[in-house]
Scaffold this motif. Structure first.
Motif, PDB file in Angstrom:
ATOM      1  N   PHE A   1      20.713   8.100   6.610  1.00  0.00           N
ATOM      2  CA  PHE A   1      20.921   6.592   5.831  1.00  0.00           C
ATOM      3  C   PHE A   1      19.552   5.790   6.207  1.00  0.00           C
ATOM      4  N   GLN A   2      18.789   6.010   7.231  1.00  0.00           N
ATOM      5  CA  GLN A   2      17.521   5.195   7.139  1.00  0.00           C
ATOM      6  C   GLN A   2      16.676   5.614   5.958  1.00  0.00           C
ATOM      7  N   TYR A   3      16.599   6.813   5.645  1.00  0.00           N
ATOM      8  CA  TYR A   3      15.755   7.045   4.463  1.00  0.00           C
ATOM      9  C   TYR A   3      16.377   6.348   3.378  1.00  0.00           C
ATOM     10  N   LEU A   4      17.755   6.096   3.146  1.00  0.00           N
ATOM     11  CA  LEU A   4      18.259   5.443   1.921  1.00  0.00           C
ATOM     12  C   LEU A   4      17.771   3.864   2.041  1.00  0.00           C
ATOM     13  N   ASP A   5      18.055   3.435   2.979  1.00  0.00           N
ATOM     14  CA  ASP A   5      17.443   1.885   3.236  1.00  0.00           C
ATOM     15  C   ASP A   5      16.047   1.926   3.209  1.00  0.00           C
ATOM     16  N   GLN A   6      15.293   2.483   3.641  1.00  0.00           N
ATOM     17  CA  GLN A   6      13.893   2.477   3.451  1.00  0.00           C
ATOM     18  C   GLN A   6      13.259   2.833   2.068  1.00  0.00           C
ATOM     19  N   ASN A   7      13.654   3.781   1.537  1.00  0.00           N
ATOM     20  CA  ASN A   7      13.180   4.314   0.232  1.00  0.00           C
ATOM     21  C   ASN A   7      14.001   4.045  -1.117  1.00  0.00           C
ATOM     22  N   LYS A   8      15.397   3.761  -0.875  1.00  0.00           N
ATOM     23  CA  LYS A   8      15.958   3.531  -2.075  1.00  0.00           C
ATOM     24  C   LYS A   8      16.006   4.441  -3.010  1.00  0.00           C
ATOM     25  N   PRO A   9      15.953   5.757  -3.066  1.00  0.00           N
ATOM     26  CA  PRO A   9      15.480   6.737  -3.850  1.00  0.00           C
ATOM     27  C   PRO A   9      16.494   6.649  -5.046  1.00  0.00           C
ATOM     28  N   GLN A  10      15.832   6.357  -6.460  1.00  0.00           N
ATOM     29  CA  GLN A  10      16.552   6.428  -7.686  1.00  0.00           C
ATOM     30  C   GLN A  10      17.071   7.657  -8.310  1.00  0.00           C
ATOM     31  N   TRP A  11      16.188   8.969  -7.724  1.00  0.00           N
ATOM     32  CA  TRP A  11      16.386  10.137  -8.034  1.00  0.00           C
ATOM     33  C   TRP A  11      17.612  10.575  -7.480  1.00  0.00           C
ATOM     34  N   LEU A  12      18.302  10.157  -6.421  1.00  0.00           N
ATOM     35  CA  LEU A  12      19.557  10.522  -5.772  1.00  0.00           C
ATOM     36  C   LEU A  12      20.927   9.965  -6.535  1.00  0.00           C
ATOM     37  N   ALA A  13      21.590  10.868  -7.142  1.00  0.00           N
ATOM     38  CA  ALA A  13      22.799  10.414  -7.685  1.00  0.00           C
ATOM     39  C   ALA A  13      24.083   9.931  -6.740  1.00  0.00           C
ATOM     40  N   GLY A  14      24.061  10.830  -5.823  1.00  0.00           N
ATOM     41  CA  GLY A  14      25.175  10.725  -5.060  1.00  0.00           C
ATOM     42  C   GLY A  14      25.298  11.422  -3.692  1.00  0.00           C
ATOM     43  N   VAL A  15      26.337  11.294  -2.861  1.00  0.00           N
ATOM     44  CA  VAL A  15      26.539  12.053  -1.830  1.00  0.00           C
ATOM     45  C   VAL A  15      27.881  12.799  -1.611  1.00  0.00           C
ATOM     46  N   VAL A  16      27.931  14.200  -1.531  1.00  0.00           N
ATOM     47  CA  VAL A  16      29.227  14.936  -1.435  1.00  0.00           C
ATOM     48  C   VAL A  16      29.536  15.112   0.102  1.00  0.00           C
ATOM     49  N   ALA A  17      30.937  14.783   0.301  1.00  0.00           N
ATOM     50  CA  ALA A  17      31.642  14.598   1.496  1.00  0.00           C
ATOM     51  C   ALA A  17      32.108  16.165   1.605  1.00  0.00           C
ATOM     52  N   GLY A  18      31.495  17.024   2.228  1.00  0.00           N
ATOM     53  CA  GLY A  18      32.337  18.423   2.520  1.00  0.00           C
ATOM     54  C   GLY A  18      32.912  18.583   4.013  1.00  0.00           C
ATOM     55  N   PRO A  19      33.229  19.814   4.020  1.00  0.00           N
ATOM     56  CA  PRO A  19      33.648  20.232   5.339  1.00  0.00           C
ATOM     57  C   PRO A  19      32.646  20.178   6.455  1.00  0.00           C
ATOM     58  N   GLN A  20      32.791  19.712   7.537  1.00  0.00           N
ATOM     59  CA  GLN A  20      31.568  19.308   8.899  1.00  0.00           C
ATOM     60  C   GLN A  20      30.812  18.172   8.344  1.00  0.00           C
ATOM     61  N   SER A  21      31.208  17.511   7.349  1.00  0.00           N
ATOM     62  CA  SER A  21      30.539  16.159   7.101  1.00  0.00           C
ATOM     63  C   SER A  21      30.868  14.882   7.708  1.00  0.00           C
ATOM     64  N   PRO A  22      30.412  14.096   8.004  1.00  0.00           N
ATOM     65  CA  PRO A  22      31.097  12.779   8.451  1.00  0.00           C
ATOM     66  C   PRO A  22      32.295  12.424   7.893  1.00  0.00           C
ATOM     67  N   PRO A  23      33.093  11.729   8.433  1.00  0.00           N
ATOM     68  CA  PRO A  23      34.570  11.296   7.820  1.00  0.00           C
ATOM     69  C   PRO A  23      34.088  10.756   6.505  1.00  0.00           C
ATOM     70  N   ILE A  24      35.013  10.883   5.488  1.00  0.00           N
ATOM     71  CA  ILE A  24      34.654  10.647   4.158  1.00  0.00           C
ATOM     72  C   ILE A  24      34.891   8.975   4.278  1.00  0.00           C
ATOM     73  N   HIS A  25      35.804   8.418   4.717  1.00  0.00           N
ATOM     74  CA  HIS A  25      35.786   6.787   4.631  1.00  0.00           C
ATOM     75  C   HIS A  25      34.524   6.391   5.382  1.00  0.00           C
ATOM     76  N   GLU A  26      34.078   6.969   6.436  1.00  0.00           N
ATOM     77  CA  GLU A  26      32.916   6.494   6.947  1.00  0.00           C
ATOM     78  C   GLU A  26      31.856   6.664   6.183  1.00  0.00           C
ATOM     79  N   LEU A  27      31.487   7.620   5.451  1.00  0.00           N
ATOM     80  CA  LEU A  27      30.563   8.206   4.376  1.00  0.00           C
ATOM     81  C   LEU A  27      30.483   6.805   3.579  1.00  0.00           C
ATOM     82  N   ARG A  28      31.711   6.444   2.999  1.00  0.00           N
ATOM     83  CA  ARG A  28      31.665   5.768   2.057  1.00  0.00           C
ATOM     84  C   ARG A  28      31.384   4.249   2.248  1.00  0.00           C
TER      85      ARG A  28
END
Length: 686
Positions: free
Chosen positions: A307-334
Motif C-alpha cells: 500500500f505504501q508503493y501505491l501511495d508513492q507511485n500511483k501506478p497507472q499500469w495496475l488495474a486492480g487487486v484480487v482478494a483470495g484465500p490468505q489475503s487480508p480481509p476483503i472489507h479491509e482491502l477495499r
C-alpha cells in the motif's frame, strides 16, 4: 469484438390472430418451436446460434434462420446495440402481440446484453420434445449488479476434469456459464505438469480458450504465478520472454492475475517491478488488457509495503487487486485500496476442508472419505458468502478445479447479476435448463438436499436416505438423463452419501461387538478375546456392507470419466493425487483441520498432587506456554498426526488451574499448505 449493428430476432411464422376467427380465444403463450430467426448480419451471429442450437437440443426442433426480412404472416423485431440509457450488458426480453401477430424480442445494450438476454430466455422457457413456450406478455428488463462475473477453468493436471477436455467441451461449458450470466473465464497457462489425459498440448488449449472467449465476447483472464526468486535475473528474463510469446499467440486477452502467494513467496519490492515489466509486454499485443495482483501469503509488513508503493507511485499500469484465500480481509482491502483500483474476489468454491470456506462441523466419515473435492453443491452456504463479500468488490472470478462444483458456479454467476435472487429460484432455473421443466421444482429440492446431507452426525441424519430414494425416483421418471453428466454426478453423490451412512452404521456395530468381546477377556482369555475381536472387525472387509451399491458407485465413476473426464481415482482415471481424486485419507479428522493457534486453552479443577503433560499434534513447529512460561519438549515430531509432548512444571498447577497459550511460529516465505499448524491438544495426568 465484432462491430456494427447487431440484430437478432425471433419472428413467428403464424397467421394473424384475426385469421383464426373472432371467436377463438386469445393465446396465452408464444410457441417458440414455430419461430423464424431473423439474423441479417454478415458472419456468425453468436446469440442466434446459441438460441437455435440449445433449443434444438431440448426440443428436437431446428429453427430456420433467415437474412431476409419476414413479410406477410410474420413479424420481426430487431435487437440493436448501443440502446441509449441501457447499462452495459443489460437486456430487455419481451413476448407480445404486434399487429395481430406474436413476437419475442431480445434487446441488448451491447453484444453481451443480447447473449445474456438469450440465456435468460433459454432458462425460463417451458420446453419438451417438439415444443418451447414463454408466456405472452413477458417483459423483463435486467442489468448486472457487478461487472466481473467469472470462473477459473484451468487446463492443468491439478484439475479433476478440465484437463481431460477438448476444445469442443470447453466451448460448450463456457457457453453454458454465459447463459447464466458469466462474462469472464480464467485459464492457467503455465503452472503444473502436463496431465496424461490431456487431448491436446497446453499451448494449443491456451489459444483455443482465448478463441472461445472471443467467439462469445467474454473476458479472457490468465492466472500466472512466479514460483522462482525474482532476484534471479536470468529466470526473470526467461519468464518475461515466456509471457511475451504467450501474449503474442492469443487472439484475445483481457487481464493477468498474478497471485502474491500460493504459490510464490516474493515480496512486493520484487513483485511490483516485475508486474510493471509484464504490463509493457501485455499492452504491446492487447492494449486494453490489465494487470491484477493478489496479496495472498503476504506478511503484514509486506501488505503495508504494497500500500505504501501505491501511495508513492500511483501506478497507472495496475488495474486492480484480487482478494483470495490468505489475503487480508476483503472489507479491509477495499477500505485501504484507492478507488482508482478495482477489487476482484477470488473465492474458493471448490474445496470442503483445509480451505477458505470449509464445511462447518463436517462429520468424520464424510471428511475421511470425501476429502477436499467431492461433488459439493452448497447453494445456501455460497449464497450467504457471496452476498456478504460482494458489496466490497467489483465482482469475482471463482477458484474451481473441476465440474464437481457446477452448482456453486451457477449460484455465484446468478447472484453476481442479481444478488437478491432467491437460492431456490436459482436451483429451479438450473434444473429446468439442464434437466427439463417438468422435474425442475423437485430436482431443485433434491439438489438442496445434498447440502443438508452434510449437516450434523451422519449416523443420525435419516434425511440422507430420503435424499437418495428421491434421486432414484426422479431418475426413474427421466431415464433419458442417464447420459447427462450433471444429473449423473449428483445422483452419484446421493448414492455415495447413502452408502457411507449405512457402511458407518454397519461398521460401528462391528466395533461395538468387538469391544464387547474384549470386555469378556477375563472370562475367555486375552488371546481368544483379541482373536475374536479382530475377526469381528475384519468383517468390514470379508463381509462388506452392500457390495452391489459399491459396484453401482464404481459404474457411475466410470460413466462420469467417459462423459466429462471426472477423475475419481488416481490409478484408474489419472487424478493428480488422492486429495483431488478419490478423496480418501487415513488421517484422523482432526488432522484435516486446525485450531489456527487459539488465543488460550484454559483448564481448571486440576489435581494439584499430580503431574501433567501437554500433548499436541499437528504439523511443523509448536511453541506452547503454560501461564506465560515457554514449555520445553520431551517428544517433538513435526510430522502431521504425530506427537509433541511438553511436561508441565508442578508449581504451575499448584492453584489447580492452567492457561495454555501459543507463540505462532515465524515462517516467512512458507506457503500455507506447508506452514505449521495445531490440530489437537490434550492435558494428560501422570
Amino acid at each position: 469484438m465484432k462491430s456494427g449493428t447487431l440484430c437478432f430476432a425471433i419472428a413467428l411464422c403464424l397467421a394473424c390472430l384475426t385469421a383464426a376467427g373472432a371467436a377463438d380465444p386469445a393465446p396465452q403463450t408464444v410457441q417458440l418451436a414455430e419461430a423464424l430467426v431473423f439474423s441479417p448480419q454478415d458472419g456468425e451471429n453468436i446469440a442466434a446460434l446459441v438460441f437455435t442450437e440449445e433449443l434444438e437440443k431440448r426440443t428436437g426442433v431446428k429453427l430456420p434462420v433467415t437474412r431476409e426480412w419476414p413479410r406477410q404472416g410474420t413479424v420481426f423485431i430487431a435487437a440493436l446495440s448501443q440502446i441509449p440509457g441501457m447499462p452495459p450488458e443489460s437486456y430487455r426480453l419481451e413476448a407480445s402481440v404486434r399487429d395481430g401477430c406474436m413476437a419475442v424480442q431480445v434487446t441488448g445494450a451491447d453484444e453481451r446484453g443480447i447473449l445474456f438476454g438469450v440465456g435468460r430466455l433459454l432458462r425460463i422457457m417451458d420446453w419438451q420434445n417438439g415444443s418451447a413456450t414463454v408466456p405472452l406478455g413477458l417483459d423483463i428488463t435486467s442489468a448486472p449488479a457487478y461487472p466481473i462475473r467469472g470462473h477459473q477453468l484451468g487446463y492443468r493436471h491439478t484439475a479433476n476434469s478440465y484437463d481431460a477436455w477438448n476444445p469442443r467441451q470447453y466451448d460448450q461449458y463456457i457457453r453454458e456459464l454465459a447463459i447464466f450470466g458469466c462474462n469472464s473465464i480464467e485459464n492457467i497457462p503455465f503452472q503444473d505438469d502436463a496431465s496424461p489425459v490431456m487431448p491436446i498440448p497446453r499451448e494449443q488449449m491456451n489459444i483455443a480458450i482465448s478463441q472461445i472467449c472471443e467467439r462469445y465476447n467474454l473476458d479472457y483472464w490468465l492466472w500466472t504465478p512466479a514460483t522462482f526468486n525474482l532476484e534471479d535475473n536470468d529466470l526473470r528474463a526467461k519468464e518475461l520472454d515466456k509471457h511475451d510469446a504467450l501474449y503474442k499467440s492469443l487472439p484475445r486477452l483481457d487481464a493477468i492475475f498474478f497471485p502474491g502467494g500460493d504459490p510464490g513467496d516474493n515480496p512486493p519490492s520484487l513483485v511490483m517491478p516485475f508486474l510493471k515489466d509484464l504490463q509493457l509486454r501485455l499492452v504491446k499485443y492487447h492494449p486494453k488488457a490489465g494487470m491484477w495482483l493478489s496479496l495472498q501469503g503476504f506478511e503484514p509488513k509486506q501488505v503495508d509495503e504494497f500500500f505504501q508503493y501505491l501511495d508513492q507511485n500511483k501506478p497507472q499500469w495496475l488495474a486492480g487487486v484480487v482478494a483470495g484465500p490468505q489475503s487480508p480481509p476483503i472489507h479491509e482491502l477495499r477500505r485501504r485500496l484507492p478507488r482508482q483500483y478495482r477489487l476482484r474476489d477470488y473465492p474458493d468454491i471448490t474445496h470442503n476442508v483445509l480451505c477458505q470456506y470449509p464445511v462447518s462441523w463436517w462429520d468424520l466419515p464424510y471428511a475421511l472419505t470425501l476429502g477436499r473435492e467431492p461433488v459439493n453443491p452448497r447453494p445456501r452456504d455460497y449464497a450467504l458468502i457471496h452476498n456478504w463479500s460482494a458489496p466490497s468488490t467489483d465482482g469475482f472470478i471463482s477458484y474451481s478445479d473441476g465440474i464437481h462444483d457446477d452448482v456453486n458456479k451457477t449460484v455465484w454467476s446468478v447472484l453476481g447479476w442479481e444478488p437478491a435472487t432467491p437460492v431456490r429460484d436459482i436451483l429451479v432455473d438450473y434444473a429446468a435448463f439442464f434437466f427439463g421443466p417438468s422435474i425442475a421444482s423437485e430436482t431443485a429440492d433434491a439438489l438442496a438436499a445434498l447440502e443438508t446431507n452434510w449437516v450434523g452426525p451422519l449416523e443420525l441424519n435419516g434425511s440422507v436416505d430420503a435424499t437418495y430414494f428421491n434421486w432414484q425416483r426422479l431418475t426413474a421418471l427421466a431415464p433419458e438423463l442417464a447420459s447427462n453428466w450433471r444429473w449423473r454426478i449428483h445422483l452419484f453423490r446421493a448414492q455415495y452419501d447413502y452408502f457411507t451412512r449405512h457402511r458407518l452404521i454397519y461398521e460401528s456395530s462391528l466395533e461395538r461387538q468387538a469391544n464387547s468381546t474384549l470386555a469378556n477377556a477375563n472370562q475367555i482369555g486375552p488371546d481368544a478375546a483379541m482373536d475374536q475381536a479382530l475377526e469381528i472387525l475384519n468383517r468390514a472387509q470379508t463381509q462388506p456392507w452392500a457390495p452391489d451399491i459399491r459396484a453401482s458407485l464404481e459404474s457411475h465413476a466410470d460413466a462420469l470419466f467417459t462423459l466429462i473426464g471426472y477423475q475419481t481415482s488416481v490409478p484408474k482415471y489419472h487424478a493428480r493425487n488422492f486429495e483431488r481424486g478419490e478423496g480418501k485419507s487415513r488421517l484422523r479428522m482432526s488432522s484435516l483441520s486446525n485450531m489456527d493457534w487459539p488465543k488460550a486453552i484454559v483448564y481448571d479443577g486440576l489435581d494439584t498432587g499430580r503431574g501433567y503433560v501437554l500433548r499436541l499434534t499437528g504439523r511443523g513447529d509448536a511453541l506452547p506456554r503454560a501461564d506465560g512460561q515457554l514449555l520445553q519438549p520431551l517428544k517433538y515430531s513435526k510430522e502431521i498426526g504425530q506427537f509433541k509432548e511438553f511436561p508441565i512444571p508442578k508449581e504451575l498447577v499448584a492453584d489447580g488451574a492452567l492457561r495454555i497459550t501459543f507463540d505462532p511460529p515465524k515462517e516467512p516465505g512458507i506457503n500455507w499448505p506447508y506452514s505449521s499448524m495445531l490440530t489437537e491438544a490434550w492435558l494428560i495426568p501422570q
